[in-house]
Design a protein around this motif. Structure first.
Motif, short mmCIF file in Angstrom:
data_model
loop_
_atom_site.label_atom_id
_atom_site.label_comp_id
_atom_site.label_asym_id
_atom_site.label_seq_id
_atom_site.Cartn_x
_atom_site.Cartn_y
_atom_site.Cartn_z
N SER A 63 0.92 -1.43 -0.09
CA SER A 63 0.03 0.05 0.05
C SER A 63 0.78 1.35 0.00
O SER A 63 0.35 2.38 -0.52
CB SER A 63 -1.13 -0.13 1.24
N SER A 64 2.01 1.13 0.61
CA SER A 64 2.88 2.28 0.58
C SER A 64 3.38 2.74 -0.97
O SER A 64 3.45 4.03 -1.29
CB SER A 64 4.07 2.33 1.58
N GLU A 67 0.34 4.25 -2.50
CA GLU A 67 0.10 5.92 -2.13
C GLU A 67 1.29 6.62 -2.80
O GLU A 67 1.10 7.70 -3.31
CB GLU A 67 0.36 5.91 -0.48
N ILE A 101 -7.55 1.53 -2.86
CA ILE A 101 -8.04 1.00 -1.84
C ILE A 101 -8.02 -0.54 -1.53
O ILE A 101 -7.74 -1.04 -0.47
CB ILE A 101 -9.50 1.32 -1.33
N TYR A 104 -4.55 -1.37 0.30
CA TYR A 104 -4.68 -1.28 1.85
C TYR A 104 -5.51 -2.71 2.38
O TYR A 104 -5.25 -3.38 3.14
CB TYR A 104 -5.60 -0.31 2.28
N ASN A 119 -5.35 0.12 11.02
CA ASN A 119 -4.68 1.20 10.57
C ASN A 119 -5.12 1.24 9.03
O ASN A 119 -5.30 2.11 8.39
CB ASN A 119 -3.39 1.33 10.93
N LEU A 120 -5.02 0.18 8.36
CA LEU A 120 -5.24 -0.08 6.84
C LEU A 120 -6.53 0.00 6.58
O LEU A 120 -6.87 0.70 5.76
CB LEU A 120 -4.65 -1.59 6.29
N LYS A 123 -7.60 3.53 6.56
CA LYS A 123 -7.11 4.35 5.41
C LYS A 123 -8.39 4.10 4.40
O LYS A 123 -8.42 5.18 3.61
CB LYS A 123 -5.95 4.00 4.92
N GLU A 126 -11.15 6.57 5.44
CA GLU A 126 -10.48 8.00 5.21
C GLU A 126 -10.48 8.32 3.93
O GLU A 126 -11.02 9.36 3.47
CB GLU A 126 -8.95 8.10 5.77
N ALA A 127 -10.17 7.36 3.09
CA ALA A 127 -10.22 7.79 1.33
C ALA A 127 -11.64 7.87 0.87
O ALA A 127 -11.86 8.77 0.11
CB ALA A 127 -9.51 6.69 0.58
N LYS A 138 -5.78 15.40 -2.20
CA LYS A 138 -5.43 13.90 -2.54
C LYS A 138 -6.14 13.64 -3.98
O LYS A 138 -6.08 12.63 -4.36
CB LYS A 138 -5.94 13.24 -1.67
#
Length: 206
Positions: A63-64, A67, A101, A104, A119-120, A123, A126-127, A138
């Motif tokens: 996922s990093s 991003e 997504i 994640y 946490n994932l 995200k 949040e997205a 974003k």
């Protein structure tokens, strides 16, 4: 000829096909190499280009990297192009958002730590809220919410993320702060909204 008739650039289309093949195996080094070749050839990546790279990152459970690609795409400018190309900035599609997504979601599936999973999944939510609230920083204001809500895979990912957070992050939690309660309220609203979407009801009929 058929690609030209539809307005597609056959050169970038060939590279996109190569990216698609690399994405299927989640080969990040090869995906990066193809992107370097695209830039070296003076071509402009399109939504399909970025989408395939995002799909590759998701396949690799990175996922990093997804991003990184998303942020790179938003600010991408080929220095070999003149100013006439500045109008060709990336406008992310609903499918590209789903690829983001998914990175994640798939990474969370491989995690054994509940904290990392939360946490994932957070995200993902949040997205989705960024799309709903038109987050320009974003690039999420570009995402067509109607098209996104017709994407059963994407909405399933969001639904599972919300369900996980409500089950593990909010169950029996004694935090009664206003921010905490507001976030839980948003999650429950998302849950109810997604459950009522036509894409799920249509699937049940077939």
């Amino acid at each position: 000829q058929e690609m030209k008739a539809t307005g597609a650039d056959p050169d970038i289309a060939c590279y996109n096909a190569l990216l698609r093949a690399c994405a299927m195996s989640g080969d990040i080094p090869k995906l990066r190499d193809v992107m370097r070749r695209i830039e070296a050839d003076g071509l402009t990546p399109n939504d399909t280009t970025w989408k395939e790279f995002l799909r590759g990152a998701a396949k690799a459970r990175e996922s990093s990297v997804a991003e990184e690609i998303w942020n790179t795409a938003l600010t991408y400018k080929n220095d070999d192009m003149d100013d006439s190309y500045t109008s060709m900035k990336w406008v992310p599609s609903a499918e590209s958002f789903v690829a983001l997504i998914a990175s994640y979601f798939l990474e969370a599936a491989d995690e054994t730590s509940q904290e990392m999973q939360s946490n994932l999944y957070g995200k993902i939510v949040e997205a989705y809220l960024g799309v709903a609230e038109g987050d320009k920083e974003k690039g999420l204001h570009h995402i067509d919410m109607d098209l996104l809500q017709e994407n059963r895979r994407g909405m399933s990912i969001i639904l599972k993320a919300v369900t996980f957070l409500l089950r593990y992050d909010f169950a029996d939690n004694e935090d009664m702060s206003e921010d905490y309660n507001m976030y839980e309220y948003k999650l429950r609203n998302i849950l109810n909204d997604i459950r009522s979407l036509e894409c799920f009801h249509n699937a049940k009929r077939h």
